[in-house]
Design an enzyme around this catalytic site. Sequence first.
Site: not given
Length: 256
Positions: A137, A235
């Site tokens: 990520e 998120e």
Amino acid sequence: MTFAACIEWMFTKGNDDLASRIRAAHAAGVPGVEFHLWREKDLDAIERALDDTGVSLVSFCVEPRCSLVDPADHDKVLAAIADAIPVAQRFSGAGMVVASGFTRPDVPEQAQFDAAVSVLRRAAEMAHAVGTVVWLEPVYMLLHGQRMFVDTIGRGLDIVAAVDSPGLRLLADVYHAAQTNEDMAEAIGDRMRYVAHVQVADTPGRHEPGTGTIAWPAVMDVLRAKGYDGLVGLEYFPSVDDAGSLALTRRALGLA
């Protein structure tokens, strides 16, 4: 496209534990969930909730967090991956999320890139051998003036492509990409095959899409044009109740 909710931050009202948040996500029609660190979680209760509802665990974070760009940390990285693999296997191959660690100011950029490729190649081999996948990520974060080494989708994809293993894929977070004013279409190019998952949040504030400045129709146009058809990870910190937050997100993303 449909959603995977980060249950660290969503469905928290009246739900003190993650198992309850999984059930709340299911009741809201959300088929996937994600959480952050795993070691202190009640995995038995989480598994029961997932089995009862049919909700899937999409991803969790590898811990402890170590530097991919510092060879001194590589044994720790691989040990953390080894510990995470049984968790990923338990939850149907949930993505094991890693970040790069911070840029090393006195080390050449190419040396740091090569270090990340080296350790991720070994991690990917470990993961792929047992049917699991590591997700790199890109994260925009500053510490003592140093940025994460991998803080753009473009650099993340450069590394994933260099490793070129089915055991490593990219988690593309639109919120982090926006912090660097990255052009997503240019960053992805013809490399969408390396992207396993996309997460969203608006900026400023890291709330749901539709509350900030990101041009979500353009983002969704890029994802569709590049062929992304996976879940959209939520998120973010909801600015309203969960039902209202999901409705706002659907409208902003054109998924209503």
